[in-house]
Motif scaffolding. Sequence first.
Motif, PDB file in Angstrom:
ATOM      1  N   PHE A  57       0.821  -1.202   0.000  1.00  0.00           N
ATOM      2  CA  PHE A  57       0.000   0.000   0.000  1.00  0.00           C
ATOM      3  C   PHE A  57       0.858   1.257   0.000  1.00  0.00           C
ATOM      4  N   ALA A  58       2.121   1.136   0.376  1.00  0.00           N
ATOM      5  CA  ALA A  58       2.998   2.289   0.513  1.00  0.00           C
ATOM      6  C   ALA A  58       3.693   2.601  -0.810  1.00  0.00           C
ATOM      7  N   SER A  59       2.891   3.056  -1.765  1.00  0.00           N
ATOM      8  CA  SER A  59       3.484   3.443  -3.044  1.00  0.00           C
ATOM      9  C   SER A  59       2.960   4.813  -3.426  1.00  0.00           C
ATOM     10  N   PHE A  60       3.791   5.538  -4.110  1.00  0.00           N
ATOM     11  CA  PHE A  60       3.461   6.878  -4.543  1.00  0.00           C
ATOM     12  C   PHE A  60       3.779   6.955  -6.032  1.00  0.00           C
ATOM     13  N   GLY A  61       2.756   6.798  -6.844  1.00  0.00           N
ATOM     14  CA  GLY A  61       2.983   6.729  -8.278  1.00  0.00           C
ATOM     15  C   GLY A  61       3.673   5.420  -8.634  1.00  0.00           C
ATOM     16  N   MET A  62       4.798   5.526  -9.325  1.00  0.00           N
ATOM     17  CA  MET A  62       5.559   4.338  -9.725  1.00  0.00           C
ATOM     18  C   MET A  62       6.587   3.931  -8.681  1.00  0.00           C
ATOM     19  N   ILE A  63       6.724   4.706  -7.618  1.00  0.00           N
ATOM     20  CA  ILE A  63       7.733   4.437  -6.598  1.00  0.00           C
ATOM     21  C   ILE A  63       7.084   3.735  -5.415  1.00  0.00           C
ATOM     22  N   SER A  64       7.648   2.588  -5.048  1.00  0.00           N
ATOM     23  CA  SER A  64       7.131   1.826  -3.920  1.00  0.00           C
ATOM     24  C   SER A  64       8.023   2.047  -2.700  1.00  0.00           C
ATOM     25  N   PHE A  65       7.390   2.389  -1.617  1.00  0.00           N
ATOM     26  CA  PHE A  65       8.102   2.561  -0.359  1.00  0.00           C
ATOM     27  C   PHE A  65       7.925   1.344   0.553  1.00  0.00           C
ATOM     28  N   ALA A  66       7.479   0.231  -0.019  1.00  0.00           N
ATOM     29  CA  ALA A  66       7.253  -0.987   0.761  1.00  0.00           C
ATOM     30  C   ALA A  66       8.523  -1.468   1.458  1.00  0.00           C
ATOM     31  N   PRO A  67       9.704  -1.448   0.824  1.00  0.00           N
ATOM     32  CA  PRO A  67      10.904  -1.875   1.557  1.00  0.00           C
ATOM     33  C   PRO A  67      11.223  -0.976   2.752  1.00  0.00           C
ATOM     34  N   VAL A  68      10.998   0.318   2.594  1.00  0.00           N
ATOM     35  CA  VAL A  68      11.281   1.250   3.689  1.00  0.00           C
ATOM     36  C   VAL A  68      10.343   0.995   4.861  1.00  0.00           C
ATOM     37  N   VAL A  69       9.061   0.837   4.569  1.00  0.00           N
ATOM     38  CA  VAL A  69       8.084   0.575   5.627  1.00  0.00           C
ATOM     39  C   VAL A  69       8.361  -0.775   6.276  1.00  0.00           C
ATOM     40  N   ALA A  70       8.714  -1.769   5.479  1.00  0.00           N
ATOM     41  CA  ALA A  70       9.015  -3.097   6.020  1.00  0.00           C
ATOM     42  C   ALA A  70      10.218  -3.048   6.963  1.00  0.00           C
ATOM     43  N   ILE A  71      11.239  -2.293   6.586  1.00  0.00           N
ATOM     44  CA  ILE A  71      12.422  -2.172   7.444  1.00  0.00           C
ATOM     45  C   ILE A  71      12.087  -1.404   8.715  1.00  0.00           C
ATOM     46  N   LEU A  72      11.279  -0.353   8.612  1.00  0.00           N
ATOM     47  CA  LEU A  72      10.881   0.393   9.807  1.00  0.00           C
ATOM     48  C   LEU A  72      10.093  -0.475  10.783  1.00  0.00           C
ATOM     49  N   VAL A  73       9.183  -1.278  10.258  1.00  0.00           N
ATOM     50  CA  VAL A  73       8.401  -2.171  11.126  1.00  0.00           C
ATOM     51  C   VAL A  73       9.320  -3.185  11.797  1.00  0.00           C
ATOM     52  N   LEU A  74      10.264  -3.739  11.040  1.00  0.00           N
ATOM     53  CA  LEU A  74      11.219  -4.679  11.638  1.00  0.00           C
ATOM     54  C   LEU A  74      12.086  -4.005  12.698  1.00  0.00           C
ATOM     55  N   TYR A  75      12.459  -2.749  12.455  1.00  0.00           N
ATOM     56  CA  TYR A  75      13.260  -2.017  13.437  1.00  0.00           C
ATOM     57  C   TYR A  75      12.485  -1.854  14.746  1.00  0.00           C
ATOM     58  N   PHE A  76      11.212  -1.488  14.648  1.00  0.00           N
ATOM     59  CA  PHE A  76      10.413  -1.333  15.865  1.00  0.00           C
ATOM     60  C   PHE A  76      10.195  -2.675  16.567  1.00  0.00           C
ATOM     61  N   ILE A  77      10.038  -3.734  15.803  1.00  0.00           N
ATOM     62  CA  ILE A  77       9.928  -5.065  16.399  1.00  0.00           C
ATOM     63  C   ILE A  77      11.220  -5.425  17.121  1.00  0.00           C
ATOM     64  N   GLN A  78      12.346  -5.118  16.485  1.00  0.00           N
ATOM     65  CA  GLN A  78      13.646  -5.401  17.100  1.00  0.00           C
ATOM     66  C   GLN A  78      13.811  -4.627  18.402  1.00  0.00           C
ATOM     67  N   MET A  79      13.441  -3.357  18.409  1.00  0.00           N
ATOM     68  CA  MET A  79      13.550  -2.566  19.634  1.00  0.00           C
ATOM     69  C   MET A  79      12.616  -3.121  20.723  1.00  0.00           C
ATOM     70  N   GLY A  80      11.448  -3.607  20.325  1.00  0.00           N
ATOM     71  CA  GLY A  80      10.534  -4.220  21.287  1.00  0.00           C
ATOM     72  C   GLY A  80      11.097  -5.500  21.877  1.00  0.00           C
ATOM     73  N   VAL A  81      11.750  -6.306  21.050  1.00  0.00           N
ATOM     74  CA  VAL A  81      12.362  -7.544  21.535  1.00  0.00           C
ATOM     75  C   VAL A  81      13.482  -7.221  22.524  1.00  0.00           C
ATOM     76  N   VAL A  82      14.307  -6.247  22.186  1.00  0.00           N
ATOM     77  CA  VAL A  82      15.408  -5.865  23.075  1.00  0.00           C
ATOM     78  C   VAL A  82      14.856  -5.316  24.386  1.00  0.00           C
ATOM     79  N   TYR A  83      13.821  -4.485  24.314  1.00  0.00           N
ATOM     80  CA  TYR A  83      13.230  -3.925  25.525  1.00  0.00           C
ATOM     81  C   TYR A  83      12.603  -5.023  26.385  1.00  0.00           C
ATOM     82  N   LEU A  84      11.904  -5.958  25.754  1.00  0.00           N
ATOM     83  CA  LEU A  84      11.307  -7.068  26.496  1.00  0.00           C
ATOM     84  C   LEU A  84      12.385  -7.920  27.159  1.00  0.00           C
ATOM     85  N   GLY A  85      13.477  -8.135  26.435  1.00  0.00           N
ATOM     86  CA  GLY A  85      14.596  -8.879  27.027  1.00  0.00           C
ATOM     87  C   GLY A  85      15.181  -8.174  28.225  1.00  0.00           C
TER      88      GLY A  85
END
Length: 91
Positions: A57-85
């Motif tokens: 869903f994260a696309s603007f015209g012909m440019i897809s921002f899906a990799p950027v959003v996917a990496i951001l979500v993984l980053y927040f998941i990683q920070m959550g795992v570290v915080y939970l640990g």
Amino acid sequence: MVTFIAYAVTILSKLINLYMILIMVYALLSWLPGAYDSTLGRWLGRIIEPYQSLFNFASFGMISFAPVVAILVLYFIQMGVVYLGQLLIGI
């Protein structure tokens, strides 16, 4: 028990980092003509596309921002795992 939790959090964090790097490599393959049809491109596609397709869903015209959003979500998941640990260890 504390050592096991610290070890598990470290391993999980490293695996998330590796997956983020694979997403970046897969995104960079789009700059090379025919790279998605190579052995590496097909292998990365089988690994990355199921997760990255959640963010198409994260696309603007012909440019897809899906990799950027996917990496951001993984980053927040990683920070959550570290915080939970840290909470479980009691640091």
